[in-house]
Design a protein around this motif. Structure first.
Motif, PDB file in Angstrom:
ATOM      1  N   ALA A  30       0.868  -1.172   0.000  1.00 32.93           N
ATOM      2  CA  ALA A  30       0.000   0.000   0.000  1.00 32.93           C
ATOM      3  C   ALA A  30       0.908   1.226   0.000  1.00 32.93           C
ATOM      4  O   ALA A  30       1.865   1.294   0.780  1.00 32.93           O
ATOM      5  CB  ALA A  30      -0.897  -0.006   1.232  1.00 32.93           C
ATOM      6  N   GLY A  31       0.618   2.165  -0.898  1.00 35.75           N
ATOM      7  CA  GLY A  31       1.446   3.367  -0.985  1.00 35.75           C
ATOM      8  C   GLY A  31       2.879   3.039  -1.360  1.00 35.75           C
ATOM      9  O   GLY A  31       3.779   3.825  -1.088  1.00 35.75           O
ATOM     10  N   ARG A  33       4.773   1.023   0.000  1.00 37.80           N
ATOM     11  CA  ARG A  33       5.588   0.996   1.194  1.00 37.80           C
ATOM     12  C   ARG A  33       5.101   0.025   2.267  1.00 37.80           C
ATOM     13  O   ARG A  33       5.868  -0.763   2.794  1.00 37.80           O
ATOM     14  CB  ARG A  33       5.607   2.420   1.767  1.00 37.80           C
ATOM     15  CG  ARG A  33       6.414   2.521   3.008  1.00 37.80           C
ATOM     16  CD  ARG A  33       6.392   3.929   3.563  1.00 37.80           C
ATOM     17  NE  ARG A  33       6.716   3.839   4.963  1.00 37.80           N
ATOM     18  CZ  ARG A  33       7.619   4.564   5.590  1.00 37.80           C
ATOM     19  NH1 ARG A  33       8.273   5.487   4.938  1.00 37.80           N
ATOM     20  NH2 ARG A  33       7.876   4.392   6.862  1.00 37.80           N
ATOM     21  N   LEU A  34       3.824   0.081   2.602  1.00 38.46           N
ATOM     22  CA  LEU A  34       3.309  -0.771   3.679  1.00 38.46           C
ATOM     23  C   LEU A  34       2.838  -2.103   3.104  1.00 38.46           C
ATOM     24  O   LEU A  34       2.166  -2.123   2.081  1.00 38.46           O
ATOM     25  CB  LEU A  34       2.133  -0.074   4.373  1.00 38.46           C
ATOM     26  CG  LEU A  34       2.453   1.257   5.052  1.00 38.46           C
ATOM     27  CD1 LEU A  34       1.181   1.870   5.626  1.00 38.46           C
ATOM     28  CD2 LEU A  34       3.489   1.070   6.145  1.00 38.46           C
ATOM     29  N   ARG A  36       0.627  -5.031   2.199  1.00 35.09           N
ATOM     30  CA  ARG A  36      -0.831  -5.072   2.064  1.00 35.09           C
ATOM     31  C   ARG A  36      -1.273  -6.526   2.198  1.00 35.09           C
ATOM     32  O   ARG A  36      -0.850  -7.372   1.415  1.00 35.09           O
ATOM     33  CB  ARG A  36      -1.223  -4.526   0.691  1.00 35.09           C
ATOM     34  CG  ARG A  36      -2.707  -4.475   0.434  1.00 35.09           C
ATOM     35  CD  ARG A  36      -3.007  -4.132  -1.012  1.00 35.09           C
ATOM     36  NE  ARG A  36      -2.870  -2.735  -1.343  1.00 35.09           N
ATOM     37  CZ  ARG A  36      -3.754  -1.786  -0.996  1.00 35.09           C
ATOM     38  NH1 ARG A  36      -4.812  -2.107  -0.306  1.00 35.09           N
ATOM     39  NH2 ARG A  36      -3.552  -0.543  -1.357  1.00 35.09           N
ATOM     40  N   PRO A  37      -2.095  -6.844   3.194  1.00 44.53           N
ATOM     41  CA  PRO A  37      -2.545  -8.230   3.315  1.00 44.53           C
ATOM     42  C   PRO A  37      -3.357  -8.631   2.082  1.00 44.53           C
ATOM     43  O   PRO A  37      -4.048  -7.797   1.493  1.00 44.53           O
ATOM     44  CB  PRO A  37      -3.433  -8.229   4.562  1.00 44.53           C
ATOM     45  CG  PRO A  37      -3.495  -6.834   5.052  1.00 44.53           C
ATOM     46  CD  PRO A  37      -2.708  -5.943   4.163  1.00 44.53           C
TER      47      PRO A  37
ATOM     48  N   GLY B  51      -9.450  -5.198  -0.359  1.00 41.87           N
ATOM     49  CA  GLY B  51      -9.902  -5.478   0.994  1.00 41.87           C
ATOM     50  C   GLY B  51      -8.775  -5.213   1.963  1.00 41.87           C
ATOM     51  O   GLY B  51      -7.608  -5.409   1.625  1.00 41.87           O
ATOM     52  N   PRO B  53      -8.055  -5.464   6.448  1.00 36.70           N
ATOM     53  CA  PRO B  53      -8.617  -5.696   7.779  1.00 36.70           C
ATOM     54  C   PRO B  53      -8.997  -4.373   8.445  1.00 36.70           C
ATOM     55  O   PRO B  53      -8.256  -3.389   8.353  1.00 36.70           O
ATOM     56  CB  PRO B  53      -7.463  -6.386   8.528  1.00 36.70           C
ATOM     57  CG  PRO B  53      -6.637  -7.026   7.452  1.00 36.70           C
ATOM     58  CD  PRO B  53      -6.722  -6.069   6.288  1.00 36.70           C
ATOM     59  N   ASP B 178       1.305  10.906  -0.883  1.00 38.70           N
ATOM     60  CA  ASP B 178       1.670  11.255  -2.263  1.00 38.70           C
ATOM     61  C   ASP B 178       1.525  10.009  -3.130  1.00 38.70           C
ATOM     62  O   ASP B 178       2.229   9.022  -2.900  1.00 38.70           O
ATOM     63  CB  ASP B 178       3.117  11.753  -2.281  1.00 38.70           C
ATOM     64  CG  ASP B 178       3.538  12.209  -3.671  1.00 38.70           C
ATOM     65  OD1 ASP B 178       3.000  11.685  -4.674  1.00 38.70           O
ATOM     66  OD2 ASP B 178       4.407  13.089  -3.755  1.00 38.70           O
ATOM     67  N   PRO B 248       5.746   7.784   1.249  1.00 41.83           N
ATOM     68  CA  PRO B 248       4.893   8.828   0.643  1.00 41.83           C
ATOM     69  C   PRO B 248       3.873   9.432   1.592  1.00 41.83           C
ATOM     70  O   PRO B 248       3.069  10.249   1.178  1.00 41.83           O
ATOM     71  CB  PRO B 248       4.180   8.050  -0.472  1.00 41.83           C
ATOM     72  CG  PRO B 248       4.040   6.666   0.082  1.00 41.83           C
ATOM     73  CD  PRO B 248       5.280   6.430   0.897  1.00 41.83           C
ATOM     74  N   TYR B 249       3.895   9.028   2.851  1.00 41.99           N
ATOM     75  CA  TYR B 249       2.950   9.585   3.811  1.00 41.99           C
ATOM     76  C   TYR B 249       3.510  10.885   4.363  1.00 41.99           C
ATOM     77  O   TYR B 249       4.722  11.010   4.548  1.00 41.99           O
ATOM     78  CB  TYR B 249       2.677   8.580   4.935  1.00 41.99           C
ATOM     79  CG  TYR B 249       2.245   7.253   4.364  1.00 41.99           C
ATOM     80  CD1 TYR B 249       0.970   7.105   3.832  1.00 41.99           C
ATOM     81  CD2 TYR B 249       3.128   6.183   4.286  1.00 41.99           C
ATOM     82  CE1 TYR B 249       0.576   5.914   3.247  1.00 41.99           C
ATOM     83  CE2 TYR B 249       2.740   4.984   3.707  1.00 41.99           C
ATOM     84  CZ  TYR B 249       1.462   4.858   3.190  1.00 41.99           C
ATOM     85  OH  TYR B 249       1.084   3.681   2.612  1.00 41.99           O
TER      86      TYR B 249
END
Lengths: 258, 258
Positions: A30-31, A33-34, A36-37, B51, B53, B178, B248-249
């Motif tokens: 996600a982004g 960077r994170l 993503r499950p 999706g 969580p 971003d 990007p946050y």
């Protein structure tokens, strides 16, 4: 609003779940960077949507539901694992020295099950594959895959395909779920609507979605064991035993009545 | 196939996430038996679905992203937490003795944030609420809620509502993302298509879905900090600082230019 593209939604999801579990291949972020499950999204034709983590498709036997472990003991001889997915069950059978073939209609699923070490795989429908000259002693339908019976119309066609692939004395080991104990008014209303349309109560009309992809709509059958008895009548198969210890989930063994 | 019903999808999801986290209230079950994780489903207008969580809406500060914790230090005086959700951030401010009001358009979210102990809540849009005579020193938009700027058209209207609610020297503390560093071709194509339609690249057209419910389609803006500078021009607000340590946050502080 655009519709999703029809494609191998299940396979793309399994590929991503495999990458997340193993670190092999690009993982969804996600982004950028994170982590993503990986979530399986299932839409029902009444507008219901449910998401569920996809990671369980890769679970090791110690993390399985108890009925899956019990079901393995019911396998005999050469096994065809129908809807092999990421190879969760077939890999365990292979480890135990069982001759097992994994069949799936998802190219992505077959690719992942092979990467994980499953040696014998078939990318095909049961119907097409039933023209092959191979024979099996056990047809394995775990992970709720008794649902592949689809409907009262489809069940005998599906079971006839298994008959063509059956060695003498063959059996089906299939895990189902009885849908009728629910108190969820959404599901109760859905069952009722199904019956009004001449469908089995638990005959779900579903599609999977993953990112930009969706499968076509398909039927997936949750039926009671009484309904199952009715469905197999006249197909040559009969219900030999039901393991119902974990209601509403059950494991049915069916054998050819000859 | 039926469309989902328009309703408080977010609130129903938060209610269920709260029940799962606390054991208070009926928890969602699969087959009436297995715990079902609560998943937020987000559809984009190009057919993309994701999706995730929902449990993070209830996270304690120790589990927050570091930029959220840093953002709290930027709050001054009376705080209006816009899009309070399950009260994740507002409850922590309240614990710290800050005068905080939680605003949300979701009745379910407000109900859960109150159950969790948040004392001052408002079930309303920012536009409607800006007719009230209360004044705030900080407008807090965490959890990506800079996205509530929506679009180049909507941003000045939203910011004008905050101006009406602003005490002298008020600030906005807003977390954005971003979107333009992505290498995901689906997102790159979406940005391009947006621009061709005269929209900002990261102007997402989304709806949330939970079980049988969906929200209406809404715009949610992921913008770069350069785009943010442009968006606030002429609104009376100016960007005072950007905490971009976790690209990007980012966390932007905006102040009234008077």
């Amino acid at each position: 609003m655009d519709q999703p593209s029809i494609g191998d939604a299940f396979g793309e999801m399994i590929r991503d779940a495999y990458a997340v579990r193993t670190g092999i291949g690009p993982r969804p972020l996600a982004g950028g960077r994170l982590p993503r499950p990986v979530i399986e999204v299932i839409e029902r034709d009444d507008g219901l949507i449910n998401g569920a983590p996809a990671d369980h498709y890769l679970d090791e036997p110690g993390d399985w539901q108890p009925w899956d472990r019990r079901a393995l003991r019911l396998c005999r001889g050469r096994v065809l694992d129908i809807g092999v997915g990421a190879g969760r069950v077939a890999l365990e059978l292979q480890r135990r020295g069982v001759a097992v073939t994994g069949l799936d209609t998802s190219a992505g699923a077959i690719e992942v099950s092979r990467k994980r070490g499953l040696r014998d795989t078939v990318l095909n429908t049961v119907d097409e594959f039933s023209r092959a000259s191979v024979r099996y002693d056990t047809f394995l339908l775990l992970g709720n895959n008794l649902g592949l019976l689809e409907s009262a119309e489809r069940a005998p066609v599906f079971l006839a395909a298994l008959s063509r692939l059956a060695a003498p004395g063959a059996r089906i080991v299939a895990q189902g779920a009885d849908p009728y104990g629910t108190r969820d008014s959404l599901h109760v209303a859905y069952h009722q609507r199904n019956r009004e349309r001449g469908r089995l109560g638990g005959q779900l009309r579903l599609r999977l979605r993953y990112r930009e992809l969706a499968t076509d709509w398909f039927d997936y059958l949750n039926c009671s064991t009484d309904e199952l008895e009715d469905l197999v009548k006249g197909t040559g198969w009969r219900v030999k035993s039901i393991d119902g210890k974990d209601h509403p989930y059950y494991v049915a063994v069916m054998e050819l009545d000859i």
